[in-house]
Design a protein around this motif. Structure first.
Motif, PDB file in Angstrom:
ATOM      1  N   LYS A  88       9.292  62.234   3.447  1.00 58.12           N
ATOM      2  CA  LYS A  88      10.081  63.291   4.075  1.00 58.12           C
ATOM      3  C   LYS A  88      10.409  64.380   3.057  1.00 58.12           C
ATOM      4  CE  LYS A  88      12.522  60.857   7.781  1.00 58.12           C
ATOM      5  NZ  LYS A  88      13.839  60.335   8.200  1.00 58.12           N
ATOM      6  N   LYS A  89      10.756  63.978   1.855  1.00 59.62           N
ATOM      7  CA  LYS A  89      11.128  64.903   0.802  1.00 59.62           C
ATOM      8  C   LYS A  89       9.910  65.721   0.388  1.00 59.62           C
ATOM      9  CE  LYS A  89      14.163  64.068  -2.721  1.00 59.62           C
ATOM     10  NZ  LYS A  89      14.618  63.374  -3.930  1.00 59.62           N
ATOM     11  N   VAL A  90       8.765  65.087   0.228  1.00 58.60           N
ATOM     12  CA  VAL A  90       7.547  65.758  -0.201  1.00 58.60           C
ATOM     13  C   VAL A  90       7.053  66.738   0.866  1.00 58.60           C
ATOM     14  CG1 VAL A  90       5.089  65.392  -0.764  1.00 58.60           C
ATOM     15  CG2 VAL A  90       6.827  63.932  -1.770  1.00 58.60           C
ATOM     16  N   LEU A  91       7.126  66.353   2.111  1.00 59.83           N
ATOM     17  CA  LEU A  91       6.602  67.166   3.200  1.00 59.83           C
ATOM     18  C   LEU A  91       7.572  68.263   3.636  1.00 59.83           C
ATOM     19  CD1 LEU A  91       4.871  64.395   5.330  1.00 59.83           C
ATOM     20  CD2 LEU A  91       3.784  66.061   3.817  1.00 59.83           C
ATOM     21  N   SER A  92       8.805  68.246   3.167  1.00 54.63           N
ATOM     22  CA  SER A  92       9.774  69.257   3.588  1.00 54.63           C
ATOM     23  C   SER A  92       9.583  70.553   2.840  1.00 54.63           C
ATOM     24  CB  SER A  92      11.204  68.804   3.339  1.00 54.63           C
ATOM     25  OG  SER A  92      11.487  67.585   3.964  1.00 54.63           O
TER      26      SER A  92
END
Length: 92
Positions: A88-92
């Motif tokens: 989630k953090k990487v794709l945000s």
């Protein structure tokens, strides 16, 4: 005359004595005040079910196995939660 009832403990004691073969069936029958036929029946029943003794697990063994499985599942869930949070953090 009423029918006598024998406990499992008593039957086991008689059968174990019969399996030792230190006394004749007639002597065992006299000692335990039961019929030799009854002793033979208990002995046959005992021997036919003997395998189940080692096949069954105790409640504590089942609980320990269930606890290990629960711990393994919780670890898997924790690892997956960390992976999801990272993605989630990487794709945000």
């Amino acid at each position: 005359m009423t029918r006598r009832k024998f406990t499992a403990k008593f039957k086991t004691q008689v059968v174990l004595e019969a399996l030792k073969e230190r006394m004749t069936m007639a002597d065992l029958a006299q000692k335990f005040k039961v019929s030799p036929v009854q002793i033979s029946t208990w002995k046959r029943e005992f021997l036919s079910n003997a395998e189940s003794v080692f096949g069954k697990r105790t409640k504590s063994e089942e609980k320990a196995e269930a606890d290990l499985e629960k711990e393994r599942l919780l670890q898997t869930i924790g690892q997956q939660k960390m992976d999801i949070d990272f993605l989630k953090k990487v794709l945000s």
